[in-house]
Design a protein around this motif. Structure first.
Motif, PDB file in Angstrom:
ATOM      1  N   VAL A  87       0.868  -1.178   0.000  1.00 13.35           N
ATOM      2  CA  VAL A  87       0.000   0.000   0.000  1.00 13.35           C
ATOM      3  C   VAL A  87       0.900   1.221   0.000  1.00 13.35           C
ATOM      4  O   VAL A  87       1.726   1.404   0.896  1.00 13.35           O
ATOM      5  CB  VAL A  87      -0.926   0.016   1.235  1.00 13.35           C
ATOM      6  N   THR A  88       0.749   2.042  -1.022  1.00 12.46           N
ATOM      7  CA  THR A  88       1.541   3.251  -1.171  1.00 12.46           C
ATOM      8  C   THR A  88       0.697   4.312  -1.861  1.00 12.46           C
ATOM      9  O   THR A  88       0.507   4.271  -3.074  1.00 12.46           O
ATOM     10  CB  THR A  88       2.863   2.950  -1.917  1.00 12.46           C
ATOM     11  N   PRO A  89       0.127   5.239  -1.076  1.00 11.52           N
ATOM     12  CA  PRO A  89      -0.856   6.187  -1.620  1.00 11.52           C
ATOM     13  C   PRO A  89      -0.297   7.280  -2.521  1.00 11.52           C
ATOM     14  O   PRO A  89      -1.040   7.885  -3.272  1.00 11.52           O
ATOM     15  CB  PRO A  89      -1.497   6.793  -0.374  1.00 11.52           C
ATOM     16  N   ASP A  90       1.000   7.544  -2.474  1.00 10.03           N
ATOM     17  CA  ASP A  90       1.553   8.573  -3.364  1.00 10.03           C
ATOM     18  C   ASP A  90       2.567   7.936  -4.298  1.00 10.03           C
ATOM     19  O   ASP A  90       2.768   6.725  -4.286  1.00 10.03           O
ATOM     20  CB  ASP A  90       2.161   9.733  -2.569  1.00 10.03           C
ATOM     21  N   ASP A  91       3.239   8.732  -5.102  1.00  8.82           N
ATOM     22  CA  ASP A  91       4.117   8.195  -6.136  1.00  8.82           C
ATOM     23  C   ASP A  91       5.552   7.970  -5.682  1.00  8.82           C
ATOM     24  O   ASP A  91       6.352   7.437  -6.436  1.00  8.82           O
ATOM     25  CB  ASP A  91       4.099   9.112  -7.363  1.00  8.82           C
ATOM     26  N   GLY A  92       5.913   8.342  -4.464  1.00 11.81           N
ATOM     27  CA  GLY A  92       7.303   8.235  -4.026  1.00 11.81           C
ATOM     28  C   GLY A  92       7.875   6.829  -4.110  1.00 11.81           C
ATOM     29  O   GLY A  92       8.922   6.609  -4.717  1.00 11.81           O
ATOM     30  N   ILE A  93       7.207   5.885  -3.494  1.00 10.76           N
ATOM     31  CA  ILE A  93       7.719   4.508  -3.486  1.00 10.76           C
ATOM     32  C   ILE A  93       7.602   3.859  -4.863  1.00 10.76           C
ATOM     33  O   ILE A  93       8.565   3.237  -5.320  1.00 10.76           O
ATOM     34  CB  ILE A  93       7.047   3.683  -2.371  1.00 10.76           C
ATOM     35  N   PRO A  94       6.476   4.004  -5.571  1.00  8.19           N
ATOM     36  CA  PRO A  94       6.439   3.438  -6.932  1.00  8.19           C
ATOM     37  C   PRO A  94       7.536   4.005  -7.840  1.00  8.19           C
ATOM     38  O   PRO A  94       8.137   3.275  -8.618  1.00  8.19           O
ATOM     39  CB  PRO A  94       5.047   3.812  -7.434  1.00  8.19           C
ATOM     40  N   ARG A  95       7.823   5.293  -7.694  1.00 12.00           N
ATOM     41  CA  ARG A  95       8.892   5.901  -8.499  1.00 12.00           C
ATOM     42  C   ARG A  95      10.242   5.288  -8.131  1.00 12.00           C
ATOM     43  O   ARG A  95      11.044   4.961  -9.013  1.00 12.00           O
ATOM     44  CB  ARG A  95       8.917   7.408  -8.296  1.00 12.00           C
ATOM     45  N   LEU A  96      10.500   5.084  -6.836  1.00 14.29           N
ATOM     46  CA  LEU A  96      11.731   4.434  -6.391  1.00 14.29           C
ATOM     47  C   LEU A  96      11.826   3.017  -6.955  1.00 14.29           C
ATOM     48  O   LEU A  96      12.881   2.603  -7.448  1.00 14.29           O
ATOM     49  CB  LEU A  96      11.783   4.388  -4.857  1.00 14.29           C
ATOM     50  N   LEU A  97      10.728   2.287  -6.909  1.00 14.32           N
ATOM     51  CA  LEU A  97      10.722   0.922  -7.445  1.00 14.32           C
ATOM     52  C   LEU A  97      11.004   0.917  -8.941  1.00 14.32           C
ATOM     53  O   LEU A  97      11.773   0.084  -9.432  1.00 14.32           O
ATOM     54  CB  LEU A  97       9.395   0.235  -7.136  1.00 14.32           C
ATOM     55  N   ARG A  98      10.402   1.850  -9.681  1.00 15.84           N
ATOM     56  CA  ARG A  98      10.655   1.926 -11.125  1.00 15.84           C
ATOM     57  C   ARG A  98      12.119   2.248 -11.410  1.00 15.84           C
ATOM     58  O   ARG A  98      12.744   1.637 -12.275  1.00 15.84           O
ATOM     59  CB  ARG A  98       9.758   2.975 -11.773  1.00 15.84           C
ATOM     60  N   ARG A  99      12.667   3.206 -10.677  1.00 14.59           N
ATOM     61  CA  ARG A  99      14.048   3.634 -10.920  1.00 14.59           C
ATOM     62  C   ARG A  99      15.069   2.563 -10.561  1.00 14.59           C
ATOM     63  O   ARG A  99      16.201   2.610 -11.052  1.00 14.59           O
ATOM     64  CB  ARG A  99      14.341   4.919 -10.155  1.00 14.59           C
ATOM     65  N   THR A 100      14.700   1.649  -9.710  1.00 18.74           N
ATOM     66  CA  THR A 100      15.621   0.576  -9.331  1.00 18.74           C
ATOM     67  C   THR A 100      15.344  -0.721 -10.082  1.00 18.74           C
ATOM     68  O   THR A 100      15.910  -1.761  -9.760  1.00 18.74           O
ATOM     69  CB  THR A 100      15.550   0.321  -7.806  1.00 18.74           C
TER      70      THR A 100
END
Length: 126
Positions: A87-100
């Motif tokens: 559960v991640t309501p904003d884009d911070g963690i998804p963006r980190l996951l994409r970049r890695t």
């Protein structure tokens, strides 16, 4: 319900009526937090078909050891034919996951109710 306080993060576990275990994480998933969190997640993913929801809504920082923790939990759940949702309501963690390079690894949901219901399309958090 259990609440624990490792180094730089805290977590609380709850079991839903549907059988899922929700781990609500607060603070930073970093080198100080990972040893205790890893032991807890290993315990929660040790049985057959673990159903785990990690609520990262109030996680403020994730370093490489935190990413490794998430990947380890995911690998253990997959090996035991279970399910892991983040559960991640904003884009911070998804963006980190994409970049890695981990953008397609996890089921991502914008809120806990959606994750428990499985209504969002995995990865739909933009």
């Amino acid at each position: 319900m259990a609440e624990n306080h490792p180094g730089s993060a805290t977590y609380r576990t709850t079991r839903t009526d549907g059988g899922a275990t929700v781990v609500t994480l607060h603070g930073e998933l970093d080198l100080l937090a990972v040893p205790v969190l890893s032991a807890a997640l290993d315990n929660l993913t040790s049985g057959a078909r673990p159903d785990l929801v990690l609520d990262l809504s109030t996680v403020s920082f994730i370093d490489c050891s935190g990413l490794s923790l998430l990947c380890r939990a995911d690998n253990r759940v997959r090996y035991r034919v279970g399910r892991l949702r983040l559960v991640t309501p904003d884009d911070g963690i998804p963006r980190l996951l994409r970049r890695t390079g981990l953008g397609d690894t996890f089921e991502l949901y914008s809120g806990l109710p959606e994750a428990l219901a499985g209504k969002d399309v995995p990865g739909a958090v933009a």
